[in-house]
Scaffold this active site. Structure first.
Site, short mmCIF file in Angstrom:
data_model
loop_
_atom_site.label_atom_id
_atom_site.label_comp_id
_atom_site.label_asym_id
_atom_site.label_seq_id
_atom_site.Cartn_x
_atom_site.Cartn_y
_atom_site.Cartn_z
N HIS A 233 -9.72 -3.77 -6.95
CA HIS A 233 -8.34 -3.97 -6.45
C HIS A 233 -8.03 -5.46 -6.37
O HIS A 233 -6.92 -5.90 -6.68
CB HIS A 233 -8.16 -3.36 -5.06
CG HIS A 233 -8.37 -1.88 -4.99
ND1 HIS A 233 -9.49 -1.32 -4.44
CD2 HIS A 233 -7.61 -0.84 -5.42
CE1 HIS A 233 -9.41 0.00 -4.50
NE2 HIS A 233 -8.27 0.32 -5.10
N MET B 6 -4.20 2.71 -3.06
CA MET B 6 -4.33 3.69 -1.98
C MET B 6 -5.32 3.16 -0.93
O MET B 6 -5.90 3.94 -0.16
CB MET B 6 -4.80 5.04 -2.52
CG MET B 6 -3.79 5.67 -3.48
SD MET B 6 -3.94 7.45 -3.61
CE MET B 6 -5.60 7.63 -4.21
N GLN C 111 -1.12 13.49 -5.01
CA GLN C 111 -2.01 13.39 -6.16
C GLN C 111 -3.41 13.92 -5.87
O GLN C 111 -4.34 13.71 -6.65
CB GLN C 111 -2.06 11.95 -6.69
CG GLN C 111 -2.71 10.93 -5.79
CD GLN C 111 -2.56 9.51 -6.34
OE1 GLN C 111 -1.50 8.91 -6.23
NE2 GLN C 111 -3.61 8.98 -6.94
N GLY D 23 -5.53 -0.86 -12.88
CA GLY D 23 -6.87 -1.05 -13.44
C GLY D 23 -7.11 -0.18 -14.68
O GLY D 23 -6.66 0.96 -14.75
O1 PAF Z 1 -4.90 4.20 -8.81
C1 PAF Z 1 -4.50 4.43 -7.65
O2 PAF Z 1 -5.05 3.94 -6.64
C2 PAF Z 1 -3.34 5.38 -7.43
O3 PAF Z 1 -3.37 6.42 -8.36
C3 PAF Z 1 -1.98 4.68 -7.43
C4 PAF Z 1 -1.66 4.06 -8.78
C5 PAF Z 1 -1.93 3.61 -6.35
C6 PAF Z 1 -0.86 5.71 -7.12
O4 PAF Z 1 -1.05 6.31 -5.88
#
Ligand code: PAF
Length: 282
Positions: free
Chosen positions: A41, A34, A65, A151
């Site tokens: 990341h 995100m 989410q 992660g």
């Molecule tokens: O972990 C995240 O950054 C988010 O939950 C993901 C897996 C990219 C889904 O939007």
């Protein structure tokens, strides 16, 4: 390092590019994010570069989410910065769709993972895992990558994604990547930027306490006593609220009972505006 990082905006273009690579016999890795990139990341990108031939990162702040009182509005958004960091790391392509591409008019389908998605984060953040499972299912289906990297910091999320990929016969191998930490143990998170300097000093106590609780359980101390001890430690250190500290089976997240099980100690606690989560193996 790649010379240019291609940014694609549509599912059609994403599919076309990935199929072309796969047609040449190349394995493709997917790194969903995100944005708000940090070294955690970039560790996913490194793992993908090591295990596959082409790495595709995704960048989409998924509204589904976030709960109504959560930080969707404040979540860090800086595509130029993130694209630059992805490029420097060697990412081959970035998929950065807009909301209309991901959720077309009339969008009505959701993926919800029962049991493992209902407990812990699922209980404290209603709708969160349905939002995650829906977008991750879409990304996996859209990309058709060979392997996808997530992660271990979001340990329950990783188990939910493994479950849905298995249940829905999605043939992408789901791979967990160890948590990246600051020198003092704090797990990297895009949300750490919400911490004030004073809270930032307290935050590493979460990891230290999880390690100490895991050690107590490992030594044969009563699990409930170790969990209660850890909760008190966090409150004494200055955490404002502890949602849970709990020892669970590492795959199902059911109660941890037998020492022979592979276990995980997981916690979520609030520190001012930030809600921190972390976990360690048992
Ligand atoms: O972990 C995240 O950054 C988010 O939950 C993901 C897996 C990219 C889904 O939007």
């Amino acid at each position: 390092m790649t010379d240019t990082l291609d940014i694609v905006r549509t599912v059609q273009e994403l599919r076309h590019r990935i199929r072309a690579w796969q047609g040449e016999g190349l394995r493709v890795g997917l790194v969903p994010t995100m944005g708000g990139l940090h070294d955690g990341h970039l560790a996913l990108v490194k793992a993908s570069l090591k295990n596959t031939d082409r790495t595709v990162a995704t960048l989409f702040v998924n509204p589904k989410q976030f709960g109504p009182y959560e930080d969707f509005g404040e979540y860090p958004r800086d595509e130029d910065r993130d694209a630059k960091l992805f490029k420097e790391e060697g990412t081959h392509m970035l998929f950065a769709p807009d909301a209309a591409e991901m959720y077309p008019d009339g969008f009505s389908t959701s993926v919800s993972v029962a049991a493992i998605g209902d407990v812990l984060e699922g209980a404290f953040r209603p709708g969160f895992f349905t939002g995650v499972a829906t977008i991750v299912t879409k990304l996996l289906v859209q990309a058709g990558a060979d392997q996808a990297f997530f992660g271990e910091k979001d340990y329950q999320q990783l188990q939910v994604i493994k479950r849905l990929a298995l249940d829905l016969n999605i043939p992408t191998d789901i791979t967990g990547v160890p948590t990246v930490r600051e020198d003092d143990g704090l797990a990297l998170s895009s949300r750490n930027q919400y911490l004030t300097p004073a809270e930032r000093n307290i935050a590493p106590v979460l990891y230290k306490t999880l390690c100490a609780a895991a050690e107590k359980i490992h030594q044969g101390n009563d699990i409930a006593v170790a969990e209660a001890w850890a909760t008190e430690e966090l409150l004494a250190a200055g955490f404002t609220h502890v949602d849970y500290v709990t020892a669970r089976d590492g795959a199902t997240l059911d109660a941890y009972t037998a020492p022979s099980q592979s276990g995980r100690v997981l916690a979520a606690a609030k520190l001012g505006k930030a809600r921190l989560i972390d976990n360690v193996s048992l």
